[in-house]
Design a protein around this motif. Structure first.
Motif, mmCIF file in Angstrom:
data_model
loop_
_atom_site.group_PDB
_atom_site.id
_atom_site.type_symbol
_atom_site.label_atom_id
_atom_site.label_comp_id
_atom_site.label_asym_id
_atom_site.label_seq_id
_atom_site.Cartn_x
_atom_site.Cartn_y
_atom_site.Cartn_z
ATOM 1 N N CYS A 1 1.367 -1.052 -0.410
ATOM 2 C CA CYS A 1 -0.007 0.230 -0.357
ATOM 3 C C CYS A 1 0.881 1.010 0.277
ATOM 4 N N ARG B 1 3.298 -1.751 -7.121
ATOM 5 C CA ARG B 1 2.841 -0.423 -6.621
ATOM 6 C C ARG B 1 3.434 0.127 -5.639
ATOM 7 N N LYS C 1 -0.348 9.170 0.569
ATOM 8 C CA LYS C 1 -1.065 8.500 0.912
ATOM 9 C C LYS C 1 -2.483 9.707 1.430
ATOM 10 N N HIS D 1 -9.131 -2.952 -1.872
ATOM 11 C CA HIS D 1 -9.770 -1.672 -1.401
ATOM 12 C C HIS D 1 -11.138 -1.602 -1.197
ATOM 13 N N GLU E 1 -2.394 -5.491 -3.400
ATOM 14 C CA GLU E 1 -1.818 -5.252 -2.288
ATOM 15 C C GLU E 1 -0.775 -5.735 -1.655
ATOM 16 N N ASP F 1 -3.066 -0.022 5.565
ATOM 17 C CA ASP F 1 -3.982 -1.519 5.311
ATOM 18 C C ASP F 1 -3.848 -2.340 5.285
ATOM 19 N N GLN G 1 -6.042 -5.332 4.409
ATOM 20 C CA GLN G 1 -5.802 -6.180 2.928
ATOM 21 C C GLN G 1 -5.112 -6.430 2.440
#
Ligand code: PEP
Ligand code: MN
Length: 366
Positions: A24, A50, A55, A203, A229, A240, A243
């Protein structure tokens, strides 16, 4: 509008579906190194890496990204994995720094897509730059806003464009962090033929458990790739945490997904042609019936006009809705579909009758 290149043509999406993975947020050089090494050791190297540098947090006081320093760590990714890198930009200053550090692909986040001023600022900063841009759907399910953001980039000459479906804010539905709306990416593809749309199950579900199921649905619908992620130590991630998955879990997820090839054109055989002809015939019948139904509606409209009655009669609407929904459900049509269909037909009926009243001579009072 179909002149943009597809991710696979950008030389970035090496697999049939473009896989984007990484944390993330970029946190430390050690974290970037560890996640890259684990991806390499697991033999799960995505097409694009990524990492969020800036953020956009909903509430202040949380980790808001490491900033420009994190961009210098992208060299670590290049050294270990040798793949392109993508990060989120939210304003012109971010664009300038990302370009300075040779980020390969940019993405615009959901909280930015909702704001045409911000999107235009980013687009203006990219005028004359040849870089792919991925635009996440806005927080709310507004197709025009999503299309509009993509158009702003297209207008400044960016033709390597893709959408990212990351779900929509819905405070009532607790099953998802951001509820998917599969009609939206499909509408986007209808409106802009050839547009690639990546799915971001991380997400959407907001936890580790639901990622596989949501990712599979995206592939079933024909979306073009996944952004997942991935962190070497998800529980201790700075953003995050719930997740993110480990590279080992990423590998498992990718191996369990049935990647249906979305580039295969259907080559209709006799059987498919027969079925399609039958559907064409049924659609003709459906149109004849609708024509007849609206002619009755017009006659009722004339009656209401003569008797000086309002178009909308709530008891009748209640009866139509309930009785047809019940019948439809008994015929294996979903309640949601029946309601949407009836709303659509009823709305058209009401509009036609109101137009009749509006355009008729005023009723003379005796
Ligand atoms: C992200 O990808 O880390 C992110 C902030 O996503 P979104 O804009 O979809 O919330
Ligand atoms: Mn995130």
């Amino acid at each position: 509008m179909s002149d943009h290149l597809q991710i696979k043509d950008w030389g970035l999406g090496l697999s049939g579906h473009t896989i984007i993975a990484g944390p993330c947020s970029a946190e430390t050089p050690e974290q970037i190194e560890k996640v890259c090494l684990e991806m390499k050791n697991q033999n799960t190297v995505p097409d694009i890496f990524r990492a969020g540098i800036w953020k956009p947090r909903t509430r202040p006081g949380l980790f808001e990204g490491i900033g420009e320093e994190g961009l210098t760590w992208m060299e670590i990714v290049r050294n270990i994995l040798n793949i392109p890198i993508t990060t989120e930009v939210g304003n012109a200053a971010h664009v300038e720094m990302a370009l300075k550090h040779k980020v390969d692909v940019l993405w615009v986040g959901a909280r930015t897509t909702v704001n045409p001023f911000a999107v235009q600022e980013i687009a203006d900063a990219l005028r004359g730059v040849d870089i792919p841009v991925m635009v996440k759907n806005p927080m709310n399910p507004d197709l025009q806003l999503w299309l509009g953001a993509l158009e702003r980039f297209h207008k400044v000459g960016i033709n390597k464009l893709a959408g990212i479906h990351r779900g929509f804010s819905d405070s009532y539905d607790k099953r998802f962090r951001n509820k998917p709306n599969w009609s939206m990416p499909i509408h986007l593809k209808r409106e802009w033929p050839g547009m690639q749309v990546i799915n971001d199950p991380s997400h959407i579900v907001g936890n580790r458990e639901g990622i596989l199921e949501t990712a599979q649905r995206a592939i079933n619908f024909g979306l073009d790739g996944l952004m997942i992620e991935t962190h070497h130590d998800p529980d201790n991630a700075w953003s995050d945490a719930k997740q993110q998955v480990t590279p080992a879990r990423l590998k498992e997820i990718l191996s369990q997904i049935d990647f249906i090839d979305n580039t295969v054109e259907i080559n209709p055989d006799e059987h498919l042609n027969d079925l399609r002809n039958a559907v064409d015939h049924l659609d003709d019948q459906l149109l004849d019936i609708l024509q007849e139904r609206f002619s009755m509606i017009d006659q009722i409209g004339a009656y209401k006009r003569e008797r000086h009655l309002t178009v909308f009669q709530s008891d009748r609407w209640k009866y139509v809705m309930e009785s047809r929904t019940k019948k439809g459900v008994a015929k294996n049509l979903s309640e949601k579909f029946m309601k949407e269909l009836l709303y659509c037909i009823h709305e058209e009926s009401v509009k036609r009758q109101e137009k009749q009243i509006r355009e008729a001579e005023p009723v003379k009072k005796a």
